[in-house]
Design a protein around this motif. Structure first.
Motif, PDB file in Angstrom:
ATOM      1  N   ASP A 195      21.980 -36.481  33.980  1.00 29.93           N
ATOM      2  CA  ASP A 195      22.172 -35.561  32.866  1.00 29.93           C
ATOM      3  C   ASP A 195      23.086 -34.419  33.305  1.00 29.93           C
ATOM      4  OD1 ASP A 195      20.331 -37.212  31.724  1.00 29.93           O
ATOM      5  OD2 ASP A 195      18.818 -35.670  31.340  1.00 29.93           O
ATOM      6  N   GLY A 196      24.052 -34.079  32.448  1.00 26.76           N
ATOM      7  CA  GLY A 196      24.970 -32.987  32.744  1.00 26.76           C
ATOM      8  C   GLY A 196      26.219 -33.391  33.499  1.00 26.76           C
ATOM      9  N   LEU A 197      26.325 -34.658  33.907  1.00 28.74           N
ATOM     10  CA  LEU A 197      27.501 -35.117  34.647  1.00 28.74           C
ATOM     11  C   LEU A 197      28.731 -35.125  33.754  1.00 28.74           C
ATOM     12  CD1 LEU A 197      28.597 -36.449  37.309  1.00 28.74           C
ATOM     13  CD2 LEU A 197      28.116 -38.652  36.221  1.00 28.74           C
TER      14      LEU A 197
ATOM     15  N   ASN B 289      19.189 -49.675  27.842  1.00 32.09           N
ATOM     16  CA  ASN B 289      19.975 -48.653  28.532  1.00 32.09           C
ATOM     17  C   ASN B 289      20.457 -47.585  27.541  1.00 32.09           C
ATOM     18  OD1 ASN B 289      21.190 -47.967  31.169  1.00 32.09           O
ATOM     19  ND2 ASN B 289      23.113 -48.133  30.047  1.00 32.09           N
ATOM     20  N   VAL B 290      20.295 -46.323  27.917  1.00 29.88           N
ATOM     21  CA  VAL B 290      20.679 -45.212  27.044  1.00 29.88           C
ATOM     22  C   VAL B 290      21.634 -44.290  27.789  1.00 29.88           C
ATOM     23  CG1 VAL B 290      19.883 -43.172  25.787  1.00 29.88           C
ATOM     24  CG2 VAL B 290      18.520 -45.276  25.745  1.00 29.88           C
ATOM     25  N   VAL B 291      22.809 -44.092  27.212  1.00 27.78           N
ATOM     26  CA  VAL B 291      23.759 -43.098  27.711  1.00 27.78           C
ATOM     27  C   VAL B 291      24.257 -42.309  26.512  1.00 27.78           C
ATOM     28  CG1 VAL B 291      25.941 -42.674  28.884  1.00 27.78           C
ATOM     29  CG2 VAL B 291      24.485 -44.550  29.656  1.00 27.78           C
ATOM     30  N   LEU B 292      23.995 -41.018  26.491  1.00 29.78           N
ATOM     31  CA  LEU B 292      24.416 -40.143  25.399  1.00 29.78           C
ATOM     32  C   LEU B 292      25.440 -39.147  25.911  1.00 29.78           C
ATOM     33  CD1 LEU B 292      20.891 -39.442  23.869  1.00 29.78           C
ATOM     34  CD2 LEU B 292      22.702 -40.799  22.802  1.00 29.78           C
ATOM     35  N   GLY B 293      26.535 -38.990  25.172  1.00 33.26           N
ATOM     36  CA  GLY B 293      27.565 -38.027  25.531  1.00 33.26           C
ATOM     37  C   GLY B 293      28.946 -38.633  25.662  1.00 33.26           C
ATOM     38  N   VAL B 294      29.011 -39.936  25.936  1.00 37.37           N
ATOM     39  CA  VAL B 294      30.282 -40.663  25.941  1.00 37.37           C
ATOM     40  C   VAL B 294      30.049 -42.028  25.294  1.00 37.37           C
ATOM     41  CG1 VAL B 294      31.258 -39.542  27.997  1.00 37.37           C
ATOM     42  CG2 VAL B 294      29.880 -41.627  28.252  1.00 37.37           C
TER      43      VAL B 294
ATOM     44  N   ILE C 258      27.590 -36.111  30.083  1.00 40.81           N
ATOM     45  CA  ILE C 258      26.400 -36.939  29.888  1.00 40.81           C
ATOM     46  C   ILE C 258      25.259 -36.028  29.447  1.00 40.81           C
ATOM     47  CG2 ILE C 258      24.753 -38.490  30.961  1.00 40.81           C
ATOM     48  CD1 ILE C 258      27.518 -39.701  30.651  1.00 40.81           C
ATOM     49  N   LEU C 259      24.817 -36.214  28.217  1.00 40.66           N
ATOM     50  CA  LEU C 259      23.743 -35.387  27.662  1.00 40.66           C
ATOM     51  C   LEU C 259      22.369 -35.916  28.061  1.00 40.66           C
ATOM     52  CD1 LEU C 259      25.255 -35.096  24.083  1.00 40.66           C
ATOM     53  CD2 LEU C 259      25.491 -33.457  25.964  1.00 40.66           C
TER      54      LEU C 259
END
Length: 678
Positions: free
Chosen positions: A388-390, A424-429, A371-372
């Motif tokens: 963040d970082g998960l 909702n914002v999720v970056l990395g996946v 998770i960025l």
């Protein structure tokens, strides 16, 4: 009242439910103990708890499912009680017995209730004897495949195969004909054995296009049992709930819906009381639109449900909300319910959406990664463990969080949930955010015309957004901006030359193909050409402008060089390619276009080999099942790309594999040698 509660409670779970339980324990003044696997050492629930204990390795069998390790953690931390959450050991009768033997309180029902209701065959036969209606079928212990095959004609097709142990839709298969049954039984047994340690199956008549409605109950150890209304959980994919709501729109739209609600609630209470149930539980029913007065018991979940927040949001007791975890703890500590059925009221409407790490456009293939950045919306309830970082690994369920919206009426609640998903914002996946919004926008969903097969019917109508020229232009600009500044003019990578500057060419993988972009630096930003379309991209106030318009997309750069975008609930990644990457992909594309299939069979993502269906050197045909890989509790079938001789990699069931790891190679048949006489 706190003096009668526990001093220390261990939460035997992970993710958003562990976070949610820990927060309630904090409000009660109870010391919380988290447990974690090696994969979860940096997880949010670990840092939120007052103390944390390592269980073991990343696989659940080495950590969260290790009963002995959890008991040791209880003793090491001084925990007087254990809250199991849902999943993992929450309905494991051996775990409940082990806690009882160790003198540790299980925050859940008695062992005999779990034992009876945790087995679908026993529970179905038991409640039927207490005048609770059940779906016709055959439910007897230890039936072999041969006995089930013989009984299927009496049950009738279509029918549903169900595992006796466990829940969550795992191991359930709908079968339309006798010809499909043997293979479906084998798959159901394999799934049930792995998921629940028990491959006992039973059959029941498949009710076409039913509604899935469940009733929340609370029962104390003093003989008091109440129901807290119902939840509609009909929006399901592969028997997994996606969107849930309370109250059920079916009853809200019926003139005599309140009477049906009371009858169903009474049946749920009767089912719970018949086994001396104590704690929070859920009784699930099948209901048909055509005959809503007629409902059938499916099963009882002897634990908290994933969808419990919608009940908490609409139920009022003396005008106040209930915290179900709070009441689970109080009941386990011996306190009686301090309210009666007559004091329970429903207020407004609540809808919950489950956010998963998956790619809906690729048949919901699970997505893993880091998770960025995460930005969760205001104005709604968010049950989440994201930070963040998960690291999102392949070892556990792909659910990331739950967004729960409440409003005075259903249409307003749906609109509020849609806005929350948009924000909702999720970056990395990759996530299913866009898919959830498409579901909420569907006319049947909006009208409350729901059934458990709706998603399957509608999937072909959904059009998912793909990476387009705008995102590629943004990626090209961001990539250029990220280049390190050179200390000499000769090392600068800005395309400068005497006369007209030379455009910078970059190649990106948009997830489907290689796309070439050209970029010319300007005084204000970048002039970028993608597929003949031109864009002016600027960095303005830490944001991006494209063709004089503010970009709404949020972005972040991953360690592998991929640019991640999130926009109105949609998420995607664009990866910068090196020259070597471009050459490799172009060669592979040419081979594919010429009709030559790659002989390699690759795992689509990191996972565990569940079974190998063929032997090395065996002749196979195109589409034949070679092996099954599991990731995030989902099975992925790996098929032969063409006719040929299979050469297996040195893998066995239980082995872990990486993304794009070669599982097998299918060598083409030697036609000339085959045609020569022996």
């Amino acid at each position: 009242m706190n003096s009668r509660l526990f001093d220390t409670v261990l939460v035997a779970n992970r993710g958003e439910i562990a976070v949610r339980i820990i927060r309630t324990l904090r409000t009660l003044g109870i010391t919380s103990v988290a447990v974690y696997s090696d994969a979860d050492a940096a997880a949010l629930h670990v840092s939120l708890a007052d103390t944390a204990v390592r269980l073991g390795g990343a696989p659940a069998a080495e950590s969260y499912l290790d009963i002995e390790a959890v008991i040791k953690a209880c003793k090491a931390s001084g925990a007087q009680a254990v809250h199991p959450g849902y999943g993992f050991l929450s309905e494991n009768v051996d775990f409940a017995r082990a806690l009882e033997d160790a003198g540790i309180v299980f925050i859940g029902p008695p062992v005999h209730s779990i034992n009876l209701m945790g087995d679908k065959i026993r529970s179905k036969n038991h409640v039927q004897s207490h005048q609770v209606p059940v779906v016709p079928g055959i439910a007897e212990p230890e039936l072999s495949d041969e006995q089930l095959l013989a009984a299927s004609a009496r049950v009738g097709f279509p029918l549903l195969i169900k595992p006796s142990a466990g829940g969550g839709g795992k191991g359930m298969f709908a079968v339309d004909s006798a010809q499909q049954l043997p293979e479906a039984l084998a798959s159901a047994r394999r799934t049930a054995l792995k998921a629940f340690g028990d491959d006992t199956l039973f059959l029941e008549r498949l009710v076409r296009n039913p509604r899935h409605i469940e009733v929340q109950i609370l029962a104390d150890a003093h003989g008091n049992t109440v129901h807290l209304g119902e939840r509609e959980c009909s929006l399901q994919r592969r028997h997994q709930k996606v969107i849930e709501e309370a109250p059920a729109p079916l009853f809200e739209n019926l003139e005599h819906g309140a009477q049906i609600r009371e009858r169903m609630g009474a049946a749920a209470v009767a089912a719970a009381q018949s086994v001396g149930y104590v704690g929070a539980g859920t009784v699930e029913f099948l209901v048909s639109d055509q005959t809503p007065d007629e409902f059938f018991f499916m099963e009882m979940n002897t634990r908290l449900q994933v969808e419990h927040p919608v009940t908490e949001e609409v139920v009022r007791v003396r005008g106040q909300k209930l915290d179900l975890v709070d009441w689970q703890v109080r009941i386990a500590a011996g306190q009686p319910l301090d309210f009666t059925q007559g004091e329970v009221a429903l207020h407004g409407h609540a809808v919950e959406a489950r956010l998963y790490a998956e790619d809906p456009s690729a048949n919901f293939l699970p997505s893993i990664g880091t998770i960025l950045a995460v930005r969760e919306p205001d104005g709604v309830r968010v049950d989440s463990s994201l930070r963040d970082g998960l690291e999102i690994s392949a070892h556990y369920d792909p659910m990331l969080s739950k967004l729960i919206a409440w409003a005075q009426d259903r249409s307003a609640a749906l609109a509020r949930l849609d806005r929350a998903l948009e924000q909702n914002v999720v970056l990395g996946v990759l996530t299913n955010g866009e898919y959830l919004r498409l579901l909420l926008a569907d006319e049947d969903v909006a009208a409350g015309r729901l059934d458990t097969n709706l998603i399957e019917r509608k999937m072909g109508e959904f059009s998912f957004r793909a990476v387009g020229p705008r995102e590629l232009a943004l990626a090209a600009h961001l990539e250029y901006q990220s280049l390190p500044a050179s200390i000499t003019p000769w090392g600068a990578r800005d395309g400068w030359r005497a006369g007209q500057h030379r455009p910078i060419t970059q190649h990106f993988d948009d997830g489907h193909q290689i796309v070439e972009t050209t970029l010319l630096p300007t005084a204000e930003g970048s002039l970028i050409t993608v597929a003949g379309e031109q864009f002016i991209v600027k960095t303005v106030d830490a944001g991006l402008e494209i063709n004089e318009e503010r970009s709404t997309a949020k972005h972040a750069l991953a360690a592998d060089g991929s640019w991640w975008f999130s926009d109105h609930g949609w998420s995607a990644a664009v990866r910068k390619l090196s020259r070597e990457n471009v050459l490799e992909q172009k060669l592979a594309s040419r081979a594919s276009q010429s009709g030559v299939h790659s002989p390699d069979v690759l795992s689509p993502m990191p996972g565990t080999v569940i079974s190998v269906q063929v032997s090395d050197g065996q002749q196979v045909v195109a589409g034949q099942l070679l092996a099954i890989v599991e990731a995030m509790k989902m099975e992925h079938q790996l098929l032969a790309p063409a006719d040929g001789i299979v050469r297996l990699a040195a893998l066995n069931p239980g082995d872990t594999v990486k993304a794009k790891q070669v599982i097998a190679t299918v060598e083409p048949l030697d036609v000339e040698a085959e045609e020569q006489p022996a």
